[in-house]
Design a protein around this motif. Structure first.
Motif, short mmCIF file in Angstrom:
data_model
loop_
_atom_site.label_atom_id
_atom_site.label_comp_id
_atom_site.label_asym_id
_atom_site.label_seq_id
_atom_site.Cartn_x
_atom_site.Cartn_y
_atom_site.Cartn_z
N TYR A 52 -10.16 -1.37 1.51
CA TYR A 52 -10.79 -0.57 0.37
C TYR A 52 -12.23 -0.12 0.63
O TYR A 52 -13.05 -0.13 0.12
N TYR A 67 0.86 -1.51 -0.01
CA TYR A 67 0.03 -0.06 -0.07
C TYR A 67 0.88 1.23 0.11
O TYR A 67 1.94 1.32 0.79
N TRP A 95 -6.32 2.54 -6.58
CA TRP A 95 -6.59 1.71 -5.24
C TRP A 95 -5.26 2.13 -4.25
O TRP A 95 -5.61 1.67 -3.05
N VAL A 106 -2.43 0.85 -4.38
CA VAL A 106 -1.74 -0.79 -4.19
C VAL A 106 -1.11 -0.89 -5.44
O VAL A 106 -1.19 -0.67 -6.60
N SER A 110 -3.77 5.23 -0.86
CA SER A 110 -4.42 3.92 -0.04
C SER A 110 -5.01 4.39 1.24
O SER A 110 -4.57 5.05 1.94
#
Length: 311
Positions: free
Chosen positions: A287, A205, A231, A233, A209
């Protein structure tokens, strides 16, 4: 003249009544903005179906039990908090929900994310659809999660609860930071956070994130520089974790191959492993919605306190 005056009086009263009625109807409209634009509801929906874990979280946080949730088993394993009420029915996979069962449950509204956007026209034949595409590369995902939370609160008539929750979150961040500062008097360590894809591959991450936003709320810097993405990531080989060096590495549960990992010479050679600066983090959805930031901060703090107590 008396009759005319009386008639005019009745007409005026009728017009006033109609005007009041129209004003009341307009005032009663609930207008929210989702990722499609502005949407209007005549009343607050109560029978909520959620096809996205982030939106499931948000509904529960606002005190609303979804009548239908996608992938309940996965939610309990990967998300965990907030606890999913037993009254929620499972409607299959998040990417391929059971539309027949969903229709039978007769929701007032269906909340969706990007994973089922292609099904929106079919879902709209069942109930109005509200679409939130919270995670994007070109904006701050934590801020967008708050905006989604507040928009959903307006839709459900739970704005006061949402405000209280966000205020509570700020207070919790401060409390957790104070605990960490007390345990790390020489300064908080840099921390890298990740999930295992396998014993040879990991998801790390970085910028944008939710784990990095949670770390920032605790006053902690990321030990790895990972470029901004949708995201937040990036997938890496496990050998790349050498870059963490003697900083701290935290990995999110669930992970079911720890025994195999601990027998790996490559893993045992990592500086953070040799120095006892690695720890698991209790299952928390990385998430998720606005309140998942609090749960991430709490779980991360617990892991870091554990490391501090076992030098």
């Amino acid at each position: 003249m008396l009759v005319l005056t009386s008639s005019l009086t009745h007409i005026k009263k009728a017009l006033v009544a109609i005007s009041c009625c129209l004003l009341s109807t307009a005032y009663g409209e609930i207008r929210i903005t989702d990722s499609d634009g502005e949407k209007t509801f005549s009343e607050h929906p109560t029978r909520i179906a959620t096809l996205n874990w982030e939106l499931t979280e948000n509904a529960i946080e606002l005190g609303v039990t979804p009548i239908a949730v996608a992938d309940i088993k996965g939610y309990k394993e990967w998300v965990a908090r907030p606890v999913l009420p037993d009254a929620s029915d499972s409607i299959g996979d998040r990417a391929e929900p059971n539309l027949t069962k969903l229709a039978q449950l007769k929701p007032d509204v269906i909340l969706i994310g990007a994973a089922v956007k292609s099904l929106q026209s079919r879902l709209e034949k069942i109930a109005p659809v509200v679409f939130f595409d919270t995670y994007q590369k070109d904006h701050n995902n934590a801020q967008a999660a708050d905006e989604t939370f507040l928009a959903l609160a307006k839709l459900l008539g739970k704005e006061e609860i949402a405000t209280q929750k966000l205020d509570q979150r700020t207070a919790v961040f401060a409390k957790l930071k104070a605990q960490l500062d007390a345990k790390y008097p020489e300064g908080l360590p840099k921390v890298a956070s990740m999930r295992f894809a396998s014993t040879t591959s990991v998801y790390v991450y970085g910028k944008n994130s939710m784990p990095e936003y949670a770390l920032a709320a605790l006053g902690i810097d990321n030990a790895l520089s990972i470029d901004n993405s949708q995201w937040g990531v990036t997938q890496k080989k496990i050998r790349d974790l050498r870059e963490v060096n003697d900083n701290v590495l935290l990995y999110f549960q669930p992970f079911y191959e720890e025994e195999k990992l601990n027998s790996s010479p490559l893993w045992q050679a990592m500086p953070f492993v040799q120095q006892g600066k690695v720890a698991p983090v209790a299952a928390t959805w990385t998430y998720g919605g606005a309140m998942s930031l609090q749960y991430l901060a709490e779980a991360i703090t617990t892991a870091l306190l554990g490391i501090a107590n076992n030098p």
